[in-house]
Design a protein around this motif. Structure first.
Motif, PDB file in Angstrom:
ATOM      1  N   UNK A 267      55.609  35.593  10.819  1.00  0.00           N
ATOM      2  CA  UNK A 267      56.084  36.663  11.325  1.00  0.00           C
ATOM      3  C   UNK A 267      56.068  36.672  12.898  1.00  0.00           C
ATOM      4  N   UNK A 268      57.147  37.335  13.553  1.00  0.00           N
ATOM      5  CA  UNK A 268      57.040  37.647  14.905  1.00  0.00           C
ATOM      6  C   UNK A 268      56.317  39.117  14.965  1.00  0.00           C
ATOM      7  N   UNK A 269      55.329  39.079  15.557  1.00  0.00           N
ATOM      8  CA  UNK A 269      54.731  40.237  15.681  1.00  0.00           C
ATOM      9  C   UNK A 269      54.848  40.862  17.281  1.00  0.00           C
ATOM     10  N   UNK A 270      54.996  42.216  17.202  1.00  0.00           N
ATOM     11  CA  UNK A 270      55.308  42.781  18.468  1.00  0.00           C
ATOM     12  C   UNK A 270      54.657  44.137  18.628  1.00  0.00           C
ATOM     13  N   UNK A 271      54.593  44.616  19.799  1.00  0.00           N
ATOM     14  CA  UNK A 271      53.847  45.901  19.996  1.00  0.00           C
ATOM     15  C   UNK A 271      55.060  46.763  20.676  1.00  0.00           C
ATOM     16  N   UNK A 272      55.183  47.969  20.200  1.00  0.00           N
ATOM     17  CA  UNK A 272      56.314  48.963  20.839  1.00  0.00           C
ATOM     18  C   UNK A 272      55.445  50.498  20.881  1.00  0.00           C
ATOM     19  N   UNK A 273      56.115  51.269  21.718  1.00  0.00           N
ATOM     20  CA  UNK A 273      55.346  52.555  21.911  1.00  0.00           C
ATOM     21  C   UNK A 273      56.198  53.830  21.812  1.00  0.00           C
ATOM     22  N   UNK A 274      55.745  54.751  21.353  1.00  0.00           N
ATOM     23  CA  UNK A 274      56.460  55.890  21.556  1.00  0.00           C
ATOM     24  C   UNK A 274      56.941  56.775  22.845  1.00  0.00           C
ATOM     25  N   UNK A 275      55.803  56.562  23.607  1.00  0.00           N
ATOM     26  CA  UNK A 275      56.205  57.088  25.000  1.00  0.00           C
ATOM     27  C   UNK A 275      55.020  56.623  25.992  1.00  0.00           C
ATOM     28  N   UNK A 276      55.455  56.657  27.176  1.00  0.00           N
ATOM     29  CA  UNK A 276      54.572  56.345  28.326  1.00  0.00           C
ATOM     30  C   UNK A 276      54.222  54.931  28.507  1.00  0.00           C
ATOM     31  N   UNK A 277      54.565  54.168  27.619  1.00  0.00           N
ATOM     32  CA  UNK A 277      54.393  52.604  27.892  1.00  0.00           C
ATOM     33  C   UNK A 277      55.668  51.646  27.414  1.00  0.00           C
ATOM     34  N   UNK A 278      55.859  50.590  27.636  1.00  0.00           N
ATOM     35  CA  UNK A 278      57.045  49.774  27.404  1.00  0.00           C
ATOM     36  C   UNK A 278      56.527  48.378  26.559  1.00  0.00           C
ATOM     37  N   UNK A 279      57.520  48.099  25.670  1.00  0.00           N
ATOM     38  CA  UNK A 279      58.902  48.683  25.237  1.00  0.00           C
ATOM     39  C   UNK A 279      58.791  49.731  24.357  1.00  0.00           C
ATOM     40  N   UNK A 280      59.765  50.535  24.614  1.00  0.00           N
ATOM     41  CA  UNK A 280      60.128  51.792  23.570  1.00  0.00           C
ATOM     42  C   UNK A 280      60.485  50.889  22.266  1.00  0.00           C
ATOM     43  N   UNK A 281      60.012  51.627  21.069  1.00  0.00           N
ATOM     44  CA  UNK A 281      60.571  51.346  19.822  1.00  0.00           C
ATOM     45  C   UNK A 281      61.959  50.593  19.736  1.00  0.00           C
ATOM     46  N   UNK A 282      62.835  51.446  20.155  1.00  0.00           N
ATOM     47  CA  UNK A 282      64.366  51.065  20.189  1.00  0.00           C
ATOM     48  C   UNK A 282      64.628  49.662  20.700  1.00  0.00           C
ATOM     49  N   UNK A 283      63.832  49.803  21.929  1.00  0.00           N
ATOM     50  CA  UNK A 283      64.539  48.243  22.782  1.00  0.00           C
ATOM     51  C   UNK A 283      63.864  47.228  22.074  1.00  0.00           C
ATOM     52  N   UNK A 284      62.589  47.326  21.638  1.00  0.00           N
ATOM     53  CA  UNK A 284      61.851  46.197  20.819  1.00  0.00           C
ATOM     54  C   UNK A 284      62.536  46.086  19.464  1.00  0.00           C
ATOM     55  N   UNK A 285      63.076  46.900  18.858  1.00  0.00           N
ATOM     56  CA  UNK A 285      63.886  46.431  17.633  1.00  0.00           C
ATOM     57  C   UNK A 285      65.268  45.918  18.010  1.00  0.00           C
ATOM     58  N   UNK A 286      65.879  46.367  19.054  1.00  0.00           N
ATOM     59  CA  UNK A 286      67.181  45.721  19.446  1.00  0.00           C
ATOM     60  C   UNK A 286      66.983  44.402  19.880  1.00  0.00           C
ATOM     61  N   UNK A 287      65.825  44.155  20.654  1.00  0.00           N
ATOM     62  CA  UNK A 287      65.714  42.458  21.048  1.00  0.00           C
ATOM     63  C   UNK A 287      65.432  41.712  19.855  1.00  0.00           C
ATOM     64  N   UNK A 288      64.554  42.255  18.747  1.00  0.00           N
ATOM     65  CA  UNK A 288      64.307  41.486  17.753  1.00  0.00           C
ATOM     66  C   UNK A 288      65.526  41.112  16.753  1.00  0.00           C
ATOM     67  N   UNK A 289      66.390  42.073  16.655  1.00  0.00           N
ATOM     68  CA  UNK A 289      67.753  41.917  16.125  1.00  0.00           C
ATOM     69  C   UNK A 289      68.581  40.936  16.753  1.00  0.00           C
ATOM     70  N   UNK A 290      68.711  40.924  18.048  1.00  0.00           N
ATOM     71  CA  UNK A 290      69.253  40.095  18.943  1.00  0.00           C
ATOM     72  C   UNK A 290      68.815  38.757  18.593  1.00  0.00           C
TER      73      UNK A 290
END
Lengths: 128, 128
Positions: free
Chosen positions: B40-63
């Motif tokens: 698995x690729x395992x990443x950490x993403x955040x709702x707010x105040x920290x980066x990456x945001x969930x949307x950016x993380x998922x976009x990169x994973x799909x890319x």
């Protein structure tokens, strides 16, 4: 509040939320711990948005004769709430209730065995 | 981001905080899971105040070619963040990344074995 005389209490300290259902896991933990530690009064208190506040909970415990109070922060990680707000609350409580011994457990995210349990659950739960 | 080609990813989704140290337990869990699940690729993403945001993380994973993405909300309980904000984010992600299968694990507070681990730790840690 428990009516049997106990001198020690454990206060599960959670963040609180607008949604009443949010507190359910914490209530389940409180019940489980209370059942397994009949020597302790086990209460749930909140930083904000839910009642009782930590200060009111501890005041009631002291009024009911508890002299040893352990606060367990049910937080996954330490940010401003635990580094700034909780120490302020505890300082105020110690000043108000000098006769009670108030101690604090580490938050969940500082407990290796709990992080291990979370990791193992994720390892087992992510699709293969 | 992992450079080895993997089709499945696990995103640990945490709240975020102003204090950088706050993320440490989540980083430790990410590392532990990544070590034990090399598939698995395992990443950490955040709702707010920290980066990456969930949307950016998922976009990169799909890319990067991931077609199965599992989101694990590292929250102790379900309030507005998980009941309202996360579904909105997931709906948007599914619309943007139709080719990827995005699923969600229950939050920590809905997992009986994790609540049991927390209860047992409290039972053992509260002074006798």
């Amino acid at each position: 509040m428990n009516t049997i005389s106990k001198s020690s209490a454990l206060v599960l300290f959670a963040h609180g939320a607008r949604d009443a259902q949010w507190s359910e896991p914490f209530r389940a933990v409180r019940q489980a711990v209370a059942t397994r530690r009949p020597d302790l009064t086990v209460e749930l208190a909140f930083l904000e948005l839910m009642q009782p506040a930590l200060g009111d909970c501890v005041a009631q415990l002291v009024k009911d004769g508890h002299t040893r109070i352990t606060v367990a922060p049910l937080f996954l990680a330490q940010g401003g709430h635990l580094k700034k707000e909780l120490p302020r609350l505890l300082k105020d409580l110690s000043a108000r209730h000098g006769a009670a011994e108030i101690t604090v457990l580490p938050p969940i995210g500082e407990v290796t065995e709990l992080l291990d349990a979370i990791s193992t659950w994720l390892v087992d739960s992510a699709p293969r």
